[in-house]
Design an enzyme around this catalytic site. Structure first.
Site, PDB file in Angstrom:
ATOM      1  CG  ASN A  91      -8.099   5.066  -1.072  1.00  0.00           C
ATOM      2  OD1 ASN A  91      -7.897   3.907  -1.145  1.00  0.00           O
ATOM      3  ND2 ASN A  91      -7.926   6.079   0.197  1.00  0.00           N
ATOM      4  CB  VAL A 148      -3.948  -1.655   5.354  1.00  0.00           C
ATOM      5  CG1 VAL A 148      -2.711  -1.802   6.452  1.00  0.00           C
ATOM      6  CG2 VAL A 148      -3.264  -1.193   4.094  1.00  0.00           C
ATOM      7  CB  ILE A 149      -5.101  -7.141   7.480  1.00  0.00           C
ATOM      8  CG1 ILE A 149      -5.891  -7.202   6.186  1.00  0.00           C
ATOM      9  CG2 ILE A 149      -5.729  -7.779   8.657  1.00  0.00           C
ATOM     10  CD1 ILE A 149      -5.869  -8.613   5.656  1.00  0.00           C
ATOM     11  CG  HIS A 167       3.638  -1.619   9.754  1.00  0.00           C
ATOM     12  ND1 HIS A 167       4.618  -0.757   9.140  1.00  0.00           N
ATOM     13  CD2 HIS A 167       3.135  -2.335   8.639  1.00  0.00           C
ATOM     14  CE1 HIS A 167       4.853  -0.941   7.960  1.00  0.00           C
ATOM     15  NE2 HIS A 167       3.986  -2.018   7.427  1.00  0.00           N
ATOM     16  CD  GLU A 217       0.003  -9.974  18.111  1.00  0.00           C
ATOM     17  OE1 GLU A 217       1.173  -9.560  18.913  1.00  0.00           O
ATOM     18  OE2 GLU A 217      -0.528 -10.904  17.687  1.00  0.00           O
ATOM     19  NE  ARG A 241     -15.686  -4.012   5.886  1.00  0.00           N
ATOM     20  CZ  ARG A 241     -16.001  -4.882   6.832  1.00  0.00           C
ATOM     21  NH1 ARG A 241     -15.663  -6.020   6.860  1.00  0.00           N
ATOM     22  NH2 ARG A 241     -16.790  -4.524   7.832  1.00  0.00           N
ATOM     23  CB  ALA A 299      -1.078   0.155   1.125  1.00  0.00           C
ATOM     24  CG  LEU A 300       3.391   2.403   3.206  1.00  0.00           C
ATOM     25  CD1 LEU A 300       4.607   2.096   4.106  1.00  0.00           C
ATOM     26  CD2 LEU A 300       2.879   3.989   3.555  1.00  0.00           C
ATOM     27  CD  GLU A 301       5.918  -0.344  -1.077  1.00  0.00           C
ATOM     28  OE1 GLU A 301       6.670   0.235  -0.339  1.00  0.00           O
ATOM     29  OE2 GLU A 301       4.837  -1.098  -1.141  1.00  0.00           O
TER      30      GLU A 301
END
Length: 173
Positions: A115, A83-84, A90, A87, A129, A58-60
């Site tokens: 998005n 993005v799951i 992050h 713990e 989803r 996701a950051l890319e």
């Protein structure tokens, strides 16, 4: 009062759509992509007018979306991924930074970006989803591409001759 109302336009004919999919959480991203492509087809987007690229996570997404937007070859872009929550902190960093990048690209370039990055607590939530979000992003991309085109200023030399929305009668005010 009788305002001018632009109604949503979901006709995808002639639109060029770019899709960037994060490969992290591959199964989710693939489900999103399949649903997105199916919906684009239903909306009239020709498969030859769709480009799909993938990035590690996701950051890319932002880098690929920015390059695609800067090319001006696309009427709209779509970001897909998941993005799951884990713990660590992050999750928040990745969720917030990817969303900020996606919004920034749309605002800075004027190219609509749907998005579709899911931010969820569990794999089960993501799976539930994925398809819906993929299809939703196709609809958002087509609608926003058409809205952006409808709101694009017309280039004309004699503005007083046309009947644009913003033209008003000169009543001496």
């Amino acid at each position: 009062m009788n305002p001018y109302i632009l109604t949503p336009d979901l006709n995808g004919e002639g639109l060029h759509i770019g899709i960037v999919r994060a490969r992290f959480n591959e199964e989710i991203g693939q489900a999103q992509l399949q649903a997105c492509l199916e919906e684009l087809g239903k909306l009239g987007v020709d498969e030859r007018d769709v480009m799909v690229v993938s990035v590690p996570g996701a950051l890319e997404l932002g880098v690929a979306l920015a390059r695609m937007a800067e090319s001006y070859e696309f009427d709209a872009l779509i970001a897909l991924g998941a993005v799951i929550r884990g713990e660590t902190y992050h999750f928040e960093v990745v969720s917030n930074e990817s969303a900020a990048a996606i919004s920034r690209i749309a605002l800075e370039t004027g190219i609509p970006v749907a998005n579709g990055v899911l931010t969820v607590d569990t794999d089960e939530q993501a799976q539930a989803r994925a398809a819906g979000k993929g299809a939703d992003c196709a609809q958002v991309a087509v609608e926003m591409a058409n809205l952006a085109a409808a709101l694009e200023p017309e280039e004309d030399d004699e503005d007083d001759e046309d009947e644009d929305f913003d033209d008003e009668e000169d009543d001496g005010r």
